[in-house]
Design a protein around this motif. Structure first.
Motif, PDB file in Angstrom:
ATOM      1  N   ARG A  12       0.755  -1.336  -0.145  1.00 21.45           N
ATOM      2  CA  ARG A  12       0.021   0.110  -0.099  1.00 21.45           C
ATOM      3  C   ARG A  12       0.895   1.336   0.074  1.00 21.45           C
ATOM      4  NH1 ARG A  12      -1.305  -0.633   6.597  1.00 21.45           N
ATOM      5  NH2 ARG A  12       0.168   1.076   6.984  1.00 21.45           N
ATOM      6  N   GLY A  13       0.239   2.465   0.102  1.00 21.82           N
ATOM      7  CA  GLY A  13       0.952   3.654  -0.044  1.00 21.82           C
ATOM      8  C   GLY A  13       2.039   4.022  -0.854  1.00 21.82           C
ATOM      9  N   ILE A  14       3.029   4.588  -0.461  1.00 21.77           N
ATOM     10  CA  ILE A  14       4.131   4.988  -1.278  1.00 21.77           C
ATOM     11  C   ILE A  14       4.812   3.548  -2.093  1.00 21.77           C
ATOM     12  CG2 ILE A  14       6.407   5.983  -1.368  1.00 21.77           C
ATOM     13  CD1 ILE A  14       5.584   7.861   0.831  1.00 21.77           C
ATOM     14  N   ASP A  35       1.573  -8.569   4.868  1.00 18.92           N
ATOM     15  CA  ASP A  35       0.456  -9.223   4.835  1.00 18.92           C
ATOM     16  C   ASP A  35       0.057  -9.938   3.351  1.00 18.92           C
ATOM     17  OD1 ASP A  35      -2.383  -9.452   6.539  1.00 18.92           O
ATOM     18  OD2 ASP A  35      -2.915  -9.078   4.249  1.00 18.92           O
ATOM     19  N   LYS A  36      -0.166 -11.368   3.613  1.00 22.93           N
ATOM     20  CA  LYS A  36      -0.213 -12.226   2.189  1.00 22.93           C
ATOM     21  C   LYS A  36      -1.158 -11.639   1.347  1.00 22.93           C
ATOM     22  CE  LYS A  36       0.418 -17.213   0.936  1.00 22.93           C
ATOM     23  NZ  LYS A  36      -0.493 -17.178  -0.267  1.00 22.93           N
ATOM     24  N   SER A  37      -2.622 -11.556   2.004  1.00 24.00           N
ATOM     25  CA  SER A  37      -3.594 -11.164   1.371  1.00 24.00           C
ATOM     26  C   SER A  37      -3.687  -9.741   0.820  1.00 24.00           C
ATOM     27  CB  SER A  37      -5.038 -11.696   1.890  1.00 24.00           C
ATOM     28  OG  SER A  37      -5.129 -10.797   3.090  1.00 24.00           O
ATOM     29  N   ALA A  38      -3.102  -8.942   1.593  1.00 24.88           N
ATOM     30  CA  ALA A  38      -3.089  -7.503   0.963  1.00 24.88           C
ATOM     31  C   ALA A  38      -2.145  -7.405  -0.210  1.00 24.88           C
ATOM     32  CB  ALA A  38      -2.728  -6.423   2.148  1.00 24.88           C
ATOM     33  N   GLU A  41      -3.595  -9.038  -3.544  1.00 23.71           N
ATOM     34  CA  GLU A  41      -4.790  -7.851  -3.905  1.00 23.71           C
ATOM     35  C   GLU A  41      -3.979  -6.898  -4.676  1.00 23.71           C
ATOM     36  OE1 GLU A  41      -7.873  -5.212  -2.062  1.00 23.71           O
ATOM     37  OE2 GLU A  41      -7.709  -6.945  -1.029  1.00 23.71           O
ATOM     38  N   ALA A  42      -2.901  -6.420  -4.209  1.00 19.94           N
ATOM     39  CA  ALA A  42      -2.079  -5.410  -4.673  1.00 19.94           C
ATOM     40  C   ALA A  42      -1.255  -5.797  -5.976  1.00 19.94           C
ATOM     41  CB  ALA A  42      -0.864  -4.816  -3.590  1.00 19.94           C
ATOM     42  N   GLY A  43      -0.867  -6.850  -5.886  1.00 23.37           N
ATOM     43  CA  GLY A  43       0.034  -7.541  -7.239  1.00 23.37           C
ATOM     44  C   GLY A  43      -0.960  -7.830  -8.103  1.00 23.37           C
ATOM     45  N   GLN A  44      -2.258  -8.209  -8.115  1.00 20.43           N
ATOM     46  CA  GLN A  44      -3.116  -8.567  -8.902  1.00 20.43           C
ATOM     47  C   GLN A  44      -3.313  -7.510 -10.150  1.00 20.43           C
ATOM     48  OE1 GLN A  44      -6.808  -9.660  -7.359  1.00 20.43           O
ATOM     49  NE2 GLN A  44      -6.205 -11.674  -6.820  1.00 20.43           N
ATOM     50  N   THR A  45      -2.874  -6.400  -9.603  1.00 17.61           N
ATOM     51  CA  THR A  45      -3.208  -5.082 -10.698  1.00 17.61           C
ATOM     52  C   THR A  45      -1.903  -4.762 -11.500  1.00 17.61           C
ATOM     53  OG1 THR A  45      -2.385  -3.461  -8.943  1.00 17.61           O
ATOM     54  CG2 THR A  45      -4.729  -4.203  -8.829  1.00 17.61           C
ATOM     55  N   LEU A  46      -0.798  -5.532 -11.040  1.00 22.82           N
ATOM     56  CA  LEU A  46       0.428  -5.159 -11.934  1.00 22.82           C
ATOM     57  C   LEU A  46       0.769  -6.019 -12.718  1.00 22.82           C
ATOM     58  CD1 LEU A  46       2.429  -3.633  -8.773  1.00 22.82           C
ATOM     59  CD2 LEU A  46       0.715  -2.440 -10.320  1.00 22.82           C
ATOM     60  N   PRO A  47       0.974  -5.779 -13.963  1.00 22.39           N
ATOM     61  CA  PRO A  47       1.718  -6.984 -15.152  1.00 22.39           C
ATOM     62  C   PRO A  47       2.962  -7.607 -14.543  1.00 22.39           C
ATOM     63  CG  PRO A  47       1.919  -4.701 -15.834  1.00 22.39           C
ATOM     64  CD  PRO A  47       1.152  -4.462 -14.461  1.00 22.39           C
ATOM     65  N   ASP A  48       3.068  -8.815 -14.639  1.00 22.20           N
ATOM     66  CA  ASP A  48       4.165  -9.575 -14.434  1.00 22.20           C
ATOM     67  C   ASP A  48       4.889  -9.316 -13.259  1.00 22.20           C
ATOM     68  OD1 ASP A  48       6.255 -11.378 -14.742  1.00 22.20           O
ATOM     69  OD2 ASP A  48       7.401  -9.761 -16.020  1.00 22.20           O
TER      70      ASP A  48
END
Ligand code: NAI
Length: 238
Positions: A12-14, A35-38, A41-48
């Motif tokens: 999250r954040g910066i 945190d594994k699930s956070a 979730e963050a990684g899903q939006t980024l390619p590769d």
């Protein structure tokens, strides 16, 4: 093949803003955080991109994760030491745990990651390390632990820059000013407003404002820049 960038405190954040900018500039980003699930979730939006659960204050855990990234996802071209916490109190009210926790994450955490990544970068004679410090390193009421750790980051950065310059590895620090993240949104409203008034540009910074400067330092354009401390704060520190 995309170059690998390891970013700590990335869920999250910066750290997430940095990860977004690097991913869109063609890096394969490994997001590291608690945190594994956070993270997922963050990684899903980024390619590769990839994720690793990592407490940067844990020396042994950092060793395991860095080894795994090198073996699984490829050579770490860029390390961004961003993970950080604050536990603000005036010195006369600060307890030992508040001091130790902030120094352990914000300063020792950066050493831990550099200690494990630098041998790989030395062997390749290539690499970029970008350490996130803070405008608070100059001193800020209620932040003795945080300011001391962030000032330590500057000393760590400049020492590593001197040690690694001949090996074509650059090490720089960024001092964000006041950036819109969960960390700053937790502040009491009057303290938040007081900080806003210190910004000549008149707006709070975004995580991407920091991310774009990280991307510059990670790029070929910054090949001859090392040991620098760059403020990203809309003129907050002049
Ligand atoms: P944040 O609290 O929103 O995010 C920090 C991230 O670091 C979180 O995802 C958290 O889970 C992670 N983290 C905390 N302890 C960790 C540990 N032991 N191992 C791995 N990850 C850990 O904070 P923000 O605002 O995004 O801050 C990021 C960095 O920028 C920090 O180093 C902070 O000190 C620095 N900074 C922030 C400023 C701001 O205005 N937001 C200003 C100056 C510096």
């Amino acid at each position: 093949m995309r170059s690998v960038a390891m970013v700590t405190g990335a869920q999250r954040g910066i750290g997430f803003g940095i990860s977004q900018v690097l991913a869109h500039r063609g890096f394969s980003v490994v997001l590291c955080d608690l945190d594994k699930s956070a993270l997922e979730e963050a990684g899903q939006t980024l390619p590769d991109s990839h994720t690793e659960v990592l407490d940067v204050a844990d020396f042994a855990a950092v060793q395991v994760v860095v080894e795994r990234i090198e073996k699984t996802w490829g050579p770490i071209a860029v390390l961004v030491n961003n993970a950080g916490i604050n536990r603000d109190h005036m010195i006369h009210k600060m307890n030992e745990e508040d001091w130790d926790a902030v120094v352990a994450v914000n300063l020792k955490g950066q050493f831990n990651c550099m200690r494990q990544v630098i041998p790989y970068m030395r062997a390749r004679q290539a690499g970029r390390i970008i350490n996130i410090s803070s405008a608070s390193w100059l001193g800020n009421v209620g932040q003795a632990n945080y300011a001391a750790a962030k000032a330590g980051v500057i000393g760590l950065t400049k020492t590593a820059a001197r040690e690694l310059a001949r090996l074509h590895i650059t090490v720089n620090a960024i001092c964000p000013g006041f950036i819109d993240t969960p960390m700053t949104r937790r502040m009491p409203p009057d303290a938040f407003e007081a900080m806003m008034e210190k910004i000549p540009m008149g707006r709070i910074g975004t995580p991407e404002d920091v991310g774009r400067v990280v991307a510059f330092l990670a790029s070929e354009d910054a090949a001859y820049v090392t040991g620098e401390v760059i403020n990203v704060g809309g003129g907050m520190v002049l």
